[in-house]
Design an enzyme around this catalytic site. Structure first.
Site, PDB file in Angstrom:
ATOM      1  N   GLU A 126      31.827  27.601  40.079  1.00 55.10           N
ATOM      2  CA  GLU A 126      31.403  26.234  40.349  1.00 55.10           C
ATOM      3  C   GLU A 126      30.982  25.493  39.081  1.00 55.10           C
ATOM      4  O   GLU A 126      31.264  24.298  38.922  1.00 55.10           O
ATOM      5  CB  GLU A 126      30.267  26.229  41.367  1.00 55.10           C
ATOM      6  CG  GLU A 126      30.683  26.611  42.780  1.00 55.10           C
ATOM      7  CD  GLU A 126      30.847  28.109  42.982  1.00 55.10           C
ATOM      8  OE1 GLU A 126      31.384  28.528  44.031  1.00 55.10           O
ATOM      9  OE2 GLU A 126      30.437  28.870  42.075  1.00 55.10           O
ATOM     10  N   HIS A 196      25.930  29.423  54.254  1.00 52.28           N
ATOM     11  CA  HIS A 196      26.987  28.471  54.615  1.00 52.28           C
ATOM     12  C   HIS A 196      26.467  27.384  55.544  1.00 52.28           C
ATOM     13  O   HIS A 196      27.207  26.875  56.382  1.00 52.28           O
ATOM     14  CB  HIS A 196      28.173  29.202  55.272  1.00 52.28           C
ATOM     15  CG  HIS A 196      28.861  30.177  54.378  1.00 52.28           C
ATOM     16  ND1 HIS A 196      28.429  31.473  54.221  1.00 52.28           N
ATOM     17  CD2 HIS A 196      29.940  30.044  53.567  1.00 52.28           C
ATOM     18  CE1 HIS A 196      29.214  32.103  53.357  1.00 52.28           C
ATOM     19  NE2 HIS A 196      30.137  31.245  52.947  1.00 52.28           N
TER      20      HIS A 196
END
Length: 392
Positions: A126, A196
């Site tokens: 990321e 998540h």
């Protein structure tokens, strides 16, 4: 289990069930086993196999122009990126697994249409994805980056907060990252658990130089995303993942934009103001219906749309009218963005308030798995808060 996706069993299940979430790291066997188990669900549940804590309220206020098409939210986002790539030859889309469409299918078909030089995969890094996007934006390329889940945006936090947000300032206006947009799925999805399901918008709202946006449905997702892509400041665009397939609206096929920093009064009322964003707007609209039916009071519901900047004027105008206010979001209570809203309302509307400002949020715990239903600020928790505020 067979890997033959054309088998009668596979075809039947694919027709009956549209899963809200595709986990790219799941084994093929697990995926087939999940599909098989869904056959034991009642028929009326097979098309909506994930628990949703809200009812979706389609947008009836935003004006549509030209031809429209019924889309869910991921299709509207896909359509927005398609139009952006078509309009600007110097634009690119990149991230983990975006070449084959991404785990939520938001980029499906883009590589086939625009080629691998403009729609391409990145390593699972990321920090590298955002750093690469900063470099592209600085040399004039329109960079549309995807972080696969907002829960994993934190390795890129330094790049967004210390580099992208500050580039124009530190260079004295010689360089900027205005052509950078970072998309990322966020929020509860019914089964995402602690890695998540998070809603990290408040972390980034503390950063001058960024724009932070959260849509509530397909119409807003397309218009706000196209605005972010053209915005002269770097934008973080959080997409409530549970809305990808549960939110369906008639969306204009035109290239249209919705204003950043402007809240949307989705329902007018005079008894209390309810403020939220993303998925929580639909919870608050359910609450407004409950309050009208059970208490005979009308709620004004405001979708902030943009977290940074946020529309102080619209919010305060509403609170001065109603005298009461509830702010609700999925993120934890402490230092959630609701704190900023409550503080501003207290400063600007103190003499108009008839009751303390209420906040209904997630709890100050990691996001749970099987106990998600108890974690979320659902319509019953919000209704209780509204009732107490009205009776204060």
């Amino acid at each position: 289990p067979s890997d033959d996706n054309t088998s009668p069993l596979s075809s039947f299940v694919e027709e009956q069930c549209q899963p809200i979430m595709i986990l790219s790291k799941s084994s093929t066997g697990l995926q087939h086993a999940t599909k098989f188990l869904r056959l034991f669900l009642p028929k009326d549940h097979r098309k909506n196999c994930r628990y949703a804590h809200f009812a979706f309220y389609p947008d009836t206020k935003t004006e549509r122009t030209g031809e429209t098409k019924q889309m869910n939210m991921y299709q509207a986002i896909n359509n927005a990126m398609h139009l952006a790539l078509e309009k600007d030859d110097n634009s690119v889309v990149f991230g983990e697994d975006v070449e084959f469409g991404g785990v939520f299918r938001c980029s499906v078909g883009l590589k086939e249409r625009f080629g691998q030089s403009r729609v391409f995969n990145t390593p699972l890094c990321e920090q590298g994805i955002v750093g690469f996007g900063i470099g592209l934006a600085n040399v004039g390329t329109t960079a549309i980056a995807e972080i696969q889940f907002a829960d994993y945006i934190f390795p890129a936090f330094d790049q967004l907060v210390n580099e992208a947000a500050k580039y124009r300032y530190r260079s004295g206006g010689q360089f900027d990252c205005g052509k950078l947009t970072v998309r990322s799925p966020c929020g509860a999805v019914g089964h995402g658990a602690l890695y998540h399901s998070q809603s990290p918008e408040a972390y980034f709202a503390h950063t001058p130089g960024l724009k932070v946006v959260v849509p509530r449905g397909p119409v807003q997702a397309k218009g706000l995303l196209l605005s972010c892509i053209d915005e002269p400041d770097p934008c973080v665009f959080f997409e409530p993942k549970i809305l990808y397939r549960t939110a369906i609206e008639d969306v204009s096929l035109d290239h249209y934009k919705l204003p950043l920093g402007k809240a949307d009064v989705v329902r007018e009322g005079d008894a209390i103001t309810l403020i939220g964003w993303g998925t929580q707007i639909h919870v608050l609209l359910e609450v407004a219906d409950l309050v009208q039916n059970e208490l005979g009071a009308s709620c004004e519901v405001i979708d902030l749309c943009s977290i940074l900047p946020w529309d102080v004027e619209t919010v305060c105008k509403s609170v001065r009218k109603t005298g009461r206010c509830i702010v609700s979001h999925e993120a934890p209570l402490t230092q959630g963005f609701g704190s900023e809203i409550a503080a501003t309302i207290q400063e600007e509307c103190f003499l108009s308030l008839e009751a303390p400002i209420g906040r209904v949020t997630g709890w100050d715990t990691p996001f749970p798995h099987v106990h998600e239903v108890f974690y979320l600020p659902d319509k019953w928790r919000c209704f209780e808060a509204v009732k107490n505020t009205l009776e204060y």
